[in-house]
Design an enzyme around this catalytic site. Sequence first.
Site, PDB file in Angstrom:
ATOM      1  N   HIS A 136     -15.138   4.306 -44.193  1.00 38.58           N
ATOM      2  CA  HIS A 136     -14.940   3.081 -43.410  1.00 38.58           C
ATOM      3  C   HIS A 136     -14.325   3.430 -42.058  1.00 38.58           C
ATOM      4  O   HIS A 136     -13.829   4.543 -41.870  1.00 38.58           O
ATOM      5  CB  HIS A 136     -13.989   2.120 -44.158  1.00 38.58           C
ATOM      6  CG  HIS A 136     -12.594   2.664 -44.284  1.00 38.58           C
ATOM      7  ND1 HIS A 136     -12.245   3.634 -45.221  1.00 38.58           N
ATOM      8  CD2 HIS A 136     -11.452   2.424 -43.572  1.00 38.58           C
ATOM      9  CE1 HIS A 136     -10.969   3.939 -45.087  1.00 38.58           C
ATOM     10  NE2 HIS A 136     -10.455   3.236 -44.077  1.00 38.58           N
TER      11      HIS A 136
ATOM     12  N   ASP B 273     -11.346   1.691 -39.381  1.00 40.38           N
ATOM     13  CA  ASP B 273     -10.272   0.696 -39.446  1.00 40.38           C
ATOM     14  C   ASP B 273     -10.530  -0.382 -38.394  1.00 40.38           C
ATOM     15  O   ASP B 273     -10.965  -0.084 -37.283  1.00 40.38           O
ATOM     16  CB  ASP B 273      -8.904   1.353 -39.202  1.00 40.38           C
ATOM     17  CG  ASP B 273      -8.514   2.288 -40.337  1.00 40.38           C
ATOM     18  OD1 ASP B 273      -9.137   2.221 -41.424  1.00 40.38           O
ATOM     19  OD2 ASP B 273      -7.576   3.094 -40.145  1.00 40.38           O
TER      20      ASP B 273
ATOM     21  N   HIS C 168     -13.835   7.441 -41.939  1.00 39.35           N
ATOM     22  CA  HIS C 168     -13.041   8.335 -42.782  1.00 39.35           C
ATOM     23  C   HIS C 168     -13.114   7.838 -44.221  1.00 39.35           C
ATOM     24  O   HIS C 168     -13.521   6.711 -44.482  1.00 39.35           O
ATOM     25  CB  HIS C 168     -11.593   8.437 -42.266  1.00 39.35           C
ATOM     26  CG  HIS C 168     -10.913   7.131 -42.018  1.00 39.35           C
ATOM     27  ND1 HIS C 168     -11.213   6.299 -40.951  1.00 39.35           N
ATOM     28  CD2 HIS C 168      -9.935   6.476 -42.707  1.00 39.35           C
ATOM     29  CE1 HIS C 168     -10.458   5.223 -40.981  1.00 39.35           C
ATOM     30  NE2 HIS C 168      -9.670   5.306 -42.055  1.00 39.35           N
TER      31      HIS C 168
ATOM     32  N   ARG D 204      -2.241  10.200 -55.998  1.00 33.30           N
ATOM     33  CA  ARG D 204      -1.879  10.392 -54.589  1.00 33.30           C
ATOM     34  C   ARG D 204      -1.449   9.045 -54.019  1.00 33.30           C
ATOM     35  O   ARG D 204      -2.016   8.012 -54.386  1.00 33.30           O
ATOM     36  CB  ARG D 204      -3.083  10.919 -53.807  1.00 33.30           C
ATOM     37  CG  ARG D 204      -2.898  10.905 -52.297  1.00 33.30           C
ATOM     38  CD  ARG D 204      -4.114  11.468 -51.586  1.00 33.30           C
ATOM     39  NE  ARG D 204      -3.874  11.575 -50.169  1.00 33.30           N
ATOM     40  CZ  ARG D 204      -4.347  10.722 -49.255  1.00 33.30           C
ATOM     41  NH1 ARG D 204      -5.089   9.696 -49.620  1.00 33.30           N
ATOM     42  NH2 ARG D 204      -4.074  10.894 -47.980  1.00 33.30           N
TER      43      ARG D 204
HETATM   44  O1  LIG Z   1      -4.973   7.172 -47.759  1.00 30.34           O
HETATM   45  C1  LIG Z   1      -5.541   7.685 -46.798  1.00 30.34           C
HETATM   46  O2  LIG Z   1      -5.511   8.896 -46.570  1.00 30.34           O
HETATM   47  C2  LIG Z   1      -6.360   6.841 -45.865  1.00 30.34           C
HETATM   48  C3  LIG Z   1      -6.113   5.371 -46.010  1.00 30.34           C
HETATM   49  C4  LIG Z   1      -7.006   4.555 -45.146  1.00 30.34           C
HETATM   50  O3  LIG Z   1      -7.915   5.035 -44.536  1.00 30.34           O
HETATM   51  C5  LIG Z   1      -6.762   3.104 -45.020  1.00 30.34           C
HETATM   52  O4  LIG Z   1      -5.877   2.562 -45.718  1.00 30.34           O
HETATM   53  O5  LIG Z   1      -7.470   2.470 -44.195  1.00 30.34           O
HETATM   54 FE   LIG Z   2      -8.642   3.695 -43.001  1.00 36.57          FE
END
Ligand SMILES: O=C(O)CCC(=O)C(=O)O
Ligand SMILES: [Fe+2]
Length: 336
Positions: A216, A218, A272, A282
């Site tokens: 996605h 952001d 990402h 995690r």
């Molecule tokens: O947890 C991560 O490494 C990325 C989280 C992420 O991309 C998001 O919350 O938009």
């Molecule tokens: Fe993100």
Amino acid sequence: MASQPPFKTNFCSIFGSSFPKQSSDSNTYTSTIQTGGLKLPVIDLSHLTSGEEIKSKRCVKQMVAAANEWGFFQIVNHGIPKDVFEMMFLEEKKLFDLPFSAKVRERFSDLSKISYRWGNPNATSPAQYSLSEAFHITLSEISKFSDDRNNLRTTVETYVQEIARVAQMICQVLGKQVNVNSEYFENICELKNSFLRLNKYHPRVFGSEVFGLVPHTDTSFLTILSQDQIGGLELKKNGEWISVKPSSEALTVNIGDMFQALSNGVYQSVRHRVISPANIERMSIAFFVCPYLETEIECFGYPKKYRRFSFREYKEQSERDVKETGDKVGLSRFLI
Ligand SMILES: O=C(O)CCC(=O)C(=O)O
Ligand SMILES: [Fe+2]
């Protein structure tokens, strides 16, 4: 009582019982490459405030290049004390450790305005399912947490104050280079418009087709991510997925869709994703810098790449697209 969402049952009820086979090959994500040759830029933020012009100018140059070429960079010497992160991760763990039934309870009464999400009810294929859970905390609502969430409230308040200070500084530096005046972000990206997303990723139970978090971009102007030492975040560069190595000293910063539009495409909002950890959990914390819903986003630069739109319009369009297709279409909808 179990705190983990019933991922398997949920996945089977969406896609039938034939979920992708669990693979023992930890390298199934064949497109992933390590950062080996290509190194995600690391920016020393202390250079910005050192009072030394040469260092400061070099730092700005590095940041602009990173936002343009990578859409991602890491920052060190940001000045946020370690215990601010430790406290926040502790509170995050406490939230995720609540029984699953408490997390989904319709009116999450003692945690008003925290929304809880898991899996992906709109997924139309296994590749759109996320093996993770998340709490979204709207910052305008933190004062409304009930008294028995005092610790959470004060921890979130301290955390966002620190992280927002760093975020404002980065927004202003990057904004200035594309002719956005320094008050722009102070005026439209007030803290109350931003939000936190607490993420928890579960160990891989399906095959390699299922992500911890689906690819996605952001929607924010800027995102600042704090993560534990497990790793799994990957970003797309030149058609390849590149893993972002966690570092206890660094925060990861990425450009969101709003900054790509504002900068007329000079800064990139890059796709990402998160790969599920093999046999460990995690956690991460993402802080999203967002404008008011009614803020009109207009490109700085000519010829303009995107038509003018409000943040509300963008979010509503994205939500419709996600519901209909399982995926956000994003900025390409607003191209002129
Ligand atoms: O947890 C991560 O490494 C990325 C989280 C992420 O991309 C998001 O919350 O938009
Ligand atoms: Fe993100």
